[in-house]
Write an enzyme that holds these catalytic residues in place. Structure first.
Site, PDB file in Angstrom:
ATOM      1  N   GLY A   1      30.262  48.705  24.055  1.00  0.00           N
ATOM      2  CA  GLY A   1      30.261  50.146  24.284  1.00  0.00           C
ATOM      3  C   GLY A   1      29.343  50.779  23.250  1.00  0.00           C
TER       4      GLY A   1
ATOM      5  N   SER B   1      32.468  53.936  27.100  1.00  0.00           N
ATOM      6  CA  SER B   1      31.269  54.679  26.689  1.00  0.00           C
ATOM      7  C   SER B   1      30.398  55.007  27.891  1.00  0.00           C
ATOM      8  CB  SER B   1      30.464  53.853  25.682  1.00  0.00           C
ATOM      9  OG  SER B   1      31.252  53.542  24.568  1.00  0.00           O
TER      10      SER B   1
ATOM     11  N   TRP C   1      31.358  55.517  30.829  1.00  0.00           N
ATOM     12  CA  TRP C   1      32.019  56.513  31.676  1.00  0.00           C
ATOM     13  C   TRP C   1      32.129  57.885  31.004  1.00  0.00           C
ATOM     14  CZ3 TRP C   1      36.742  54.271  34.824  1.00  0.00           C
ATOM     15  CH2 TRP C   1      36.297  53.175  35.577  1.00  0.00           C
ATOM     16  N   ALA C   2      31.769  57.962  29.722  1.00  0.00           N
ATOM     17  CA  ALA C   2      31.939  59.231  29.000  1.00  0.00           C
ATOM     18  C   ALA C   2      31.128  60.328  29.675  1.00  0.00           C
ATOM     19  CB  ALA C   2      31.524  59.074  27.549  1.00  0.00           C
ATOM     20  N   GLN C   3      31.670  61.536  29.659  1.00  0.00           N
ATOM     21  CA  GLN C   3      31.041  62.605  30.433  1.00  0.00           C
ATOM     22  C   GLN C   3      30.489  63.728  29.569  1.00  0.00           C
ATOM     23  OE1 GLN C   3      33.798  64.014  33.394  1.00  0.00           O
ATOM     24  NE2 GLN C   3      33.804  62.100  34.523  1.00  0.00           N
ATOM     25  N   GLY C   4      31.418  64.448  28.895  1.00  0.00           N
ATOM     26  CA  GLY C   4      31.071  65.733  28.280  1.00  0.00           C
ATOM     27  C   GLY C   4      29.976  65.650  27.250  1.00  0.00           C
ATOM     28  N   GLY C   5      30.084  64.718  26.294  1.00  0.00           N
ATOM     29  CA  GLY C   5      29.033  64.597  25.305  1.00  0.00           C
ATOM     30  C   GLY C   5      29.512  64.190  23.934  1.00  0.00           C
TER      31      GLY C   5
ATOM     32  N   GLU D   1      33.706  72.847  24.241  1.00  0.00           N
ATOM     33  CA  GLU D   1      34.863  72.143  24.805  1.00  0.00           C
ATOM     34  C   GLU D   1      36.124  72.578  24.075  1.00  0.00           C
ATOM     35  OE1 GLU D   1      34.193  67.925  24.980  1.00  0.00           O
ATOM     36  OE2 GLU D   1      32.728  68.112  26.589  1.00  0.00           O
TER      37      GLU D   1
ATOM     38  N   HIS E   1      44.583  62.863  29.120  1.00  0.00           N
ATOM     39  CA  HIS E   1      43.624  63.901  29.516  1.00  0.00           C
ATOM     40  C   HIS E   1      44.269  64.769  30.590  1.00  0.00           C
ATOM     41  CE1 HIS E   1      39.997  65.934  30.744  1.00  0.00           C
ATOM     42  NE2 HIS E   1      39.375  65.414  29.697  1.00  0.00           N
TER      43      HIS E   1
ATOM     44  N   ARG F   1      43.970  69.276  23.791  1.00  0.00           N
ATOM     45  CA  ARG F   1      44.303  68.502  24.987  1.00  0.00           C
ATOM     46  C   ARG F   1      45.784  68.209  25.165  1.00  0.00           C
ATOM     47  NH1 ARG F   1      39.533  64.084  25.311  1.00  0.00           N
ATOM     48  NH2 ARG F   1      38.029  65.590  26.076  1.00  0.00           N
TER      49      ARG F   1
ATOM     50  N   HIS G   1      44.219  58.423  28.405  1.00  0.00           N
ATOM     51  CA  HIS G   1      42.776  58.576  28.226  1.00  0.00           C
ATOM     52  C   HIS G   1      42.249  57.892  26.970  1.00  0.00           C
ATOM     53  CE1 HIS G   1      38.924  60.498  28.732  1.00  0.00           C
ATOM     54  NE2 HIS G   1      39.021  61.171  27.605  1.00  0.00           N
TER      55      HIS G   1
ATOM     56  N   ARG H   1      42.953  63.563  19.218  1.00  0.00           N
ATOM     57  CA  ARG H   1      41.496  63.597  19.067  1.00  0.00           C
ATOM     58  C   ARG H   1      40.914  64.911  19.577  1.00  0.00           C
ATOM     59  NH1 ARG H   1      37.026  61.902  22.635  1.00  0.00           N
ATOM     60  NH2 ARG H   1      38.550  61.522  24.262  1.00  0.00           N
TER      61      ARG H   1
ATOM     62  N   LEU I   1      32.757  59.668  20.596  1.00  0.00           N
ATOM     63  CA  LEU I   1      31.427  59.046  20.605  1.00  0.00           C
ATOM     64  C   LEU I   1      30.769  59.224  19.239  1.00  0.00           C
ATOM     65  CD1 LEU I   1      30.172  60.101  24.166  1.00  0.00           C
ATOM     66  CD2 LEU I   1      31.068  57.886  23.459  1.00  0.00           C
TER      67      LEU I   1
HETATM   68  C1  FAD Z   1      36.108  58.974  31.693  1.00  0.00           C
HETATM   69  C2  FAD Z   1      35.941  59.122  30.212  1.00  0.00           C
HETATM   70  C3  FAD Z   1      35.193  60.172  29.697  1.00  0.00           C
HETATM   71  C4  FAD Z   1      35.037  60.313  28.316  1.00  0.00           C
HETATM   72  N1  FAD Z   1      34.236  61.313  27.836  1.00  0.00           N
HETATM   73  C5  FAD Z   1      34.007  61.388  26.504  1.00  0.00           C
HETATM   74  C6  FAD Z   1      33.095  62.347  25.976  1.00  0.00           C
HETATM   75  O1  FAD Z   1      32.473  63.110  26.704  1.00  0.00           O
HETATM   76  N2  FAD Z   1      32.909  62.380  24.623  1.00  0.00           N
HETATM   77  C7  FAD Z   1      33.576  61.536  23.766  1.00  0.00           C
HETATM   78  O2  FAD Z   1      33.373  61.617  22.546  1.00  0.00           O
HETATM   79  N3  FAD Z   1      34.426  60.609  24.253  1.00  0.00           N
HETATM   80  C8  FAD Z   1      34.645  60.507  25.584  1.00  0.00           C
HETATM   81  N4  FAD Z   1      35.499  59.548  26.058  1.00  0.00           N
HETATM   82  C9  FAD Z   1      36.061  58.580  25.115  1.00  0.00           C
HETATM   83  C10 FAD Z   1      34.946  57.607  24.724  1.00  0.00           C
HETATM   84  O3  FAD Z   1      34.205  57.285  25.868  1.00  0.00           O
HETATM   85  C11 FAD Z   1      35.476  56.325  24.107  1.00  0.00           C
HETATM   86  O4  FAD Z   1      36.427  56.586  23.129  1.00  0.00           O
HETATM   87  C12 FAD Z   1      34.313  55.561  23.476  1.00  0.00           C
HETATM   88  O5  FAD Z   1      33.316  55.364  24.440  1.00  0.00           O
HETATM   89  C13 FAD Z   1      34.770  54.235  22.909  1.00  0.00           C
HETATM   90  O6  FAD Z   1      33.633  53.489  22.622  1.00  0.00           O
HETATM   91  P1  FAD Z   1      33.774  52.010  22.068  1.00  0.00           P
HETATM   92  O7  FAD Z   1      32.399  51.498  21.909  1.00  0.00           O
HETATM   93  O8  FAD Z   1      34.675  52.005  20.910  1.00  0.00           O
HETATM   94  O9  FAD Z   1      34.544  51.234  23.239  1.00  0.00           O
HETATM   95  P2  FAD Z   1      34.159  51.040  24.769  1.00  0.00           P
HETATM   96  O10 FAD Z   1      33.038  51.897  25.174  1.00  0.00           O
HETATM   97  O11 FAD Z   1      35.412  51.146  25.542  1.00  0.00           O
HETATM   98  O12 FAD Z   1      33.644  49.552  24.817  1.00  0.00           O
HETATM   99  C14 FAD Z   1      34.518  48.481  24.585  1.00  0.00           C
HETATM  100  C15 FAD Z   1      33.737  47.193  24.752  1.00  0.00           C
HETATM  101  O13 FAD Z   1      34.527  46.098  24.281  1.00  0.00           O
HETATM  102  C16 FAD Z   1      34.471  45.048  25.216  1.00  0.00           C
HETATM  103  N5  FAD Z   1      35.673  44.220  25.060  1.00  0.00           N
HETATM  104  C17 FAD Z   1      36.976  44.579  25.192  1.00  0.00           C
HETATM  105  N6  FAD Z   1      37.773  43.528  24.973  1.00  0.00           N
HETATM  106  C18 FAD Z   1      36.960  42.475  24.689  1.00  0.00           C
HETATM  107  C19 FAD Z   1      37.173  41.102  24.400  1.00  0.00           C
HETATM  108  N7  FAD Z   1      38.407  40.572  24.351  1.00  0.00           N
HETATM  109  N8  FAD Z   1      36.104  40.306  24.190  1.00  0.00           N
HETATM  110  C20 FAD Z   1      34.839  40.798  24.259  1.00  0.00           C
HETATM  111  N9  FAD Z   1      34.575  42.093  24.529  1.00  0.00           N
HETATM  112  C21 FAD Z   1      35.624  42.916  24.737  1.00  0.00           C
HETATM  113  C22 FAD Z   1      34.352  45.740  26.555  1.00  0.00           C
HETATM  114  O14 FAD Z   1      33.849  44.861  27.531  1.00  0.00           O
HETATM  115  C23 FAD Z   1      33.387  46.864  26.189  1.00  0.00           C
HETATM  116  O15 FAD Z   1      32.070  46.374  26.207  1.00  0.00           O
HETATM  117  C24 FAD Z   1      35.663  59.393  27.436  1.00  0.00           C
HETATM  118  C25 FAD Z   1      36.416  58.344  27.951  1.00  0.00           C
HETATM  119  C26 FAD Z   1      36.548  58.192  29.325  1.00  0.00           C
HETATM  120  C27 FAD Z   1      37.347  57.041  29.854  1.00  0.00           C
END
Ligand code: FAD
Length: 537
Positions: free
Chosen positions: A17, A46, A48-52, A116, A233, A279, A340, A375, A381
């Site tokens: 992500g 990440s 799927w994140a929308q707003g920013g 937001e 959410h 939220r 969420h 949060r 992000l």
């Molecule tokens: C629909 C939606 C909209 C959102 N909009 C926003 C926004 O606008 N702004 C904001 O700040 N936040 C937003 N969020 C929250 C934000 O997207 C997440 O908190 C953030 O993207 C987390 O990033 P990350 O890199 O920590 O994890 P993630 O992006 O969830 O990535 C996790 C990664 O770990 C990998 N993984 C998991 N388990 C294992 C394993 N056992 N072995 C190997 N790999 C593994 C997965 O395959 C993935 O690649 C949103 C979330 C959602 C669901």
């Protein structure tokens, strides 16, 4: 488990992500990086994140205002030190993304900034309207693929953290397409494996975010904290086929209203900021209105918005809703809360250091203390960027200090088993999701939490895969933490303890083989010697 391939490298990053991609890019100029992802680069929260992404960039804004808003949303449970770092280093991370070529949205030559919930200033940078996650993550993915020093391994599921003499020395992973086992060994391993909201039956998350990293770290002896704080959410689509699709907070930021099914706008009755309240408050207000009207949803009404804004800025939502037969320009959208985001995770200091030497964590899997009990929108992000960079620097330092020597390893006794069946996995996942949603959801009480824990016992006995066993472990930790915290704060609401209690302004920490402990909010650096548990009366 038969033959195991072995790879020696300098830094291992688990997860692709935003946290994983950015961390890998920070480390790549100085070290060999193995970037492991359970899915493909296109599947993550990440993406799927929308707003920013929030950052104090506007002339009328400042890191201090951003800090204050974050602390208010976090309900007195943030680490102020970690939040200071987040808000002060945030603008530089956004500028770095610009330098890397991320195509943010601009207005009159300046970064366009959205508003937001919980933010008193416009400070959300975005890309392609509300397709921010896909645009930012897509841009970084392309750069990652071009790096000679990054070895990207997709569909590589990490099953276990390996240790040698109490020090993390790498991971054991399984690659389902080739049915091959891999052992990656390095002096520094960074967990960036995302959150755990995907465990819930009703969720906005993809299936890859089921708390693997939290379970792996806990099993390896690292401390985890704040797991009772789950953010729901307020506005996920309700439809027979599209449950969980998110309608970004930015829609309310531009003026959309929430109505109950009697057509009444209700948020002004609950909070001065109405639809832009934090939220947790909006989600619980939705929940109450749904109960009072006997409906499974409330309505998100976009009629106060200029149709041009809906068509252009919210094009993604407009198109997705059309797929479900809803025309955002003509009718309100049925929405309801969904799990969420998990505020807690693997306890770290501000450099991603965990209590297990050699193991770092960043992004949603980590508990840096920046999110507190709730949060603030779009801070997640930003956390991936700010603490991803810091984790990479700390990991590089460790790798260099070790002289980048090859490391030995031993497997822990809780290694992978072969007894799993797909039937057991399916059954456990379904039951687990329903239990969490019903008993460890928006409104909790002692009886329901105990019921959940009791129901998890027989599920533990089923022949589930290592991945599903990890889900069960994280569910148990979330429910136990929620049962212990006898107060209500942010994402944790107990109807039997409905007020905040000053004595609970502490972090609840779990570490395998030890009694749960409460630590001071700024005591992340002392996680190896937390103060003994003193549960408030
Ligand atoms: C629909 C939606 C909209 C959102 N909009 C926003 C926004 O606008 N702004 C904001 O700040 N936040 C937003 N969020 C929250 C934000 O997207 C997440 O908190 C953030 O993207 C987390 O990033 P990350 O890199 O920590 O994890 P993630 O992006 O969830 O990535 C996790 C990664 O770990 C990998 N993984 C998991 N388990 C294992 C394993 N056992 N072995 C190997 N790999 C593994 C997965 O395959 C993935 O690649 C949103 C979330 C959602 C669901």
């Amino acid at each position: 488990m038969g033959f195991v391939n072995t790879i020696h490298t300098d830094v291992i990053v688990v997860g692709s992500g935003l946290a994983g991609l950015y961390t890998a890019l920070q480390a790549a100029p100085h070290a060999r990086v193995a970037l492991l992802s359970k899915g493909t680069l296109s599947v993550s929260n990440s993406m799927w994140a929308q707003g920013g992404i929030s950052a104090a960039l506007a002339p009328d804004d400042s890191p201090h205002l951003h800090l204050e808003d974050t602390l208010v949303a976090g309900r007195d449970l943030c680490s102020t030190r970690a939040v200071e770092i987040l808000v002060q280093e945030g603008p530089a991370r956004i500028r770095h993304l610009q330098e890397l070529g991320v195509p943010f949205d601009y207005e009159n030559g300046e970064l366009a900034l959205a508003l937001e919930g919980g933010h008193r200033r416009r400070r959300i940078v975005h890309a392609d309207g509300v397709a921010t996650g896909a645009t930012v993550t897509g841009a970084l993915s392309r750069i990652v693929r071009s790096q000679r020093t990054i070895s990207l391994r997709e569909q590589m599921e990490v099953i276990e953290i390996l240790q040698s003499d109490g020090v993390c020395c790498g991971v054991l992973a399984y690659h389902p397409p080739s049915r091959a086992w891999w052992r990656f060994l390095a002096p520094a391993t960074i967990l960036a494996s995302g959150g755990a909201a995907g465990l819930y039956a009703r969720t906005t998350n993809p299936a890859v975010t089921r708390g693997d990293g939290m379970a792996l770290a806990y099993r390896a002896g690292a401390a985890v904290a704040d797991l009772e704080f789950v953010q729901f959410h307020p506005t996920a689509l309700v439809s027979e086929t599209g449950g969980g699709f998110l309608l970004s907070e930015a829609v309310r930021g531009e003026g959309a209203h929430l109505l109950n099914t009697r057509g009444e706008r209700f948020m002004p009755r609950y909070h001065d900021l109405a639809e832009l309240a934090p939220r947790d408050l909006v989600s619980r207000a939705n929940f109450r209105e749904m109960a009072e009207t006997g409906s499974d949803h409330v309505l998100l009404d976009l009629s106060p918005l200029d149709p041009q804004i809906i068509r252009h800025h919210f094009a993604l939502l407009y198109e997705r809703c059309r797929e479900y037969g809803i025309d955002l320009l003509k009718e309100p959208v049925p929405v309801a809360p969904a799990a969420h985001y998990v505020m807690g995770g693997v306890l770290t200091d501000v450099n991603g250091t965990t209590s297990l030497p050699g193991l770092f964590a960043c992004g949603e899997v980590a508990c840096t203390g920046v999110q507190g009990a709730n949060r603030l929108a779009s801070n997640s992000l930003l956390e991936c960027l700010v603490f991803g960079r810091r984790s990479a620097l700390a990991a590089l330092h460790l790798a260099e200090a070790s002289g980048n020597q090859s490391v030995g390893w031993r497997s822990s006794p809780a290694g992978p088993t072969h007894r799993a069946t797909a039937e057991a996995d399916g059954l456990v996942r379904e039951r687990l999701g329903a239990l969490l949603w019903q008993q460890v959801g928006l409104v909790r009480n002692a009886q329901g939490l105990q019921h959940c824990l009791d129901e998890l016992d027989p599920l533990d006995q089923l022949p589930a895969s290592a991945s599903v066993q990890n889900s069960l472990l994280v569910a148990r930790l979330i429910a136990t933490a929620a049962q212990m915290r006898e107060e209500s704060r942010g994402g944790h609401f107990r109807e039997d303890f409905s007020e905040e209690a000053a004595a609970w302004r502490k972090r609840l920490v779990f570490q395998q083989g030890q009694e749960p402990t409460l630590i001071d909010l700024e005591a992340h650096d002392l996680i190896l010697s937390p103060t003994p548990l003193a549960v408030p009366a």
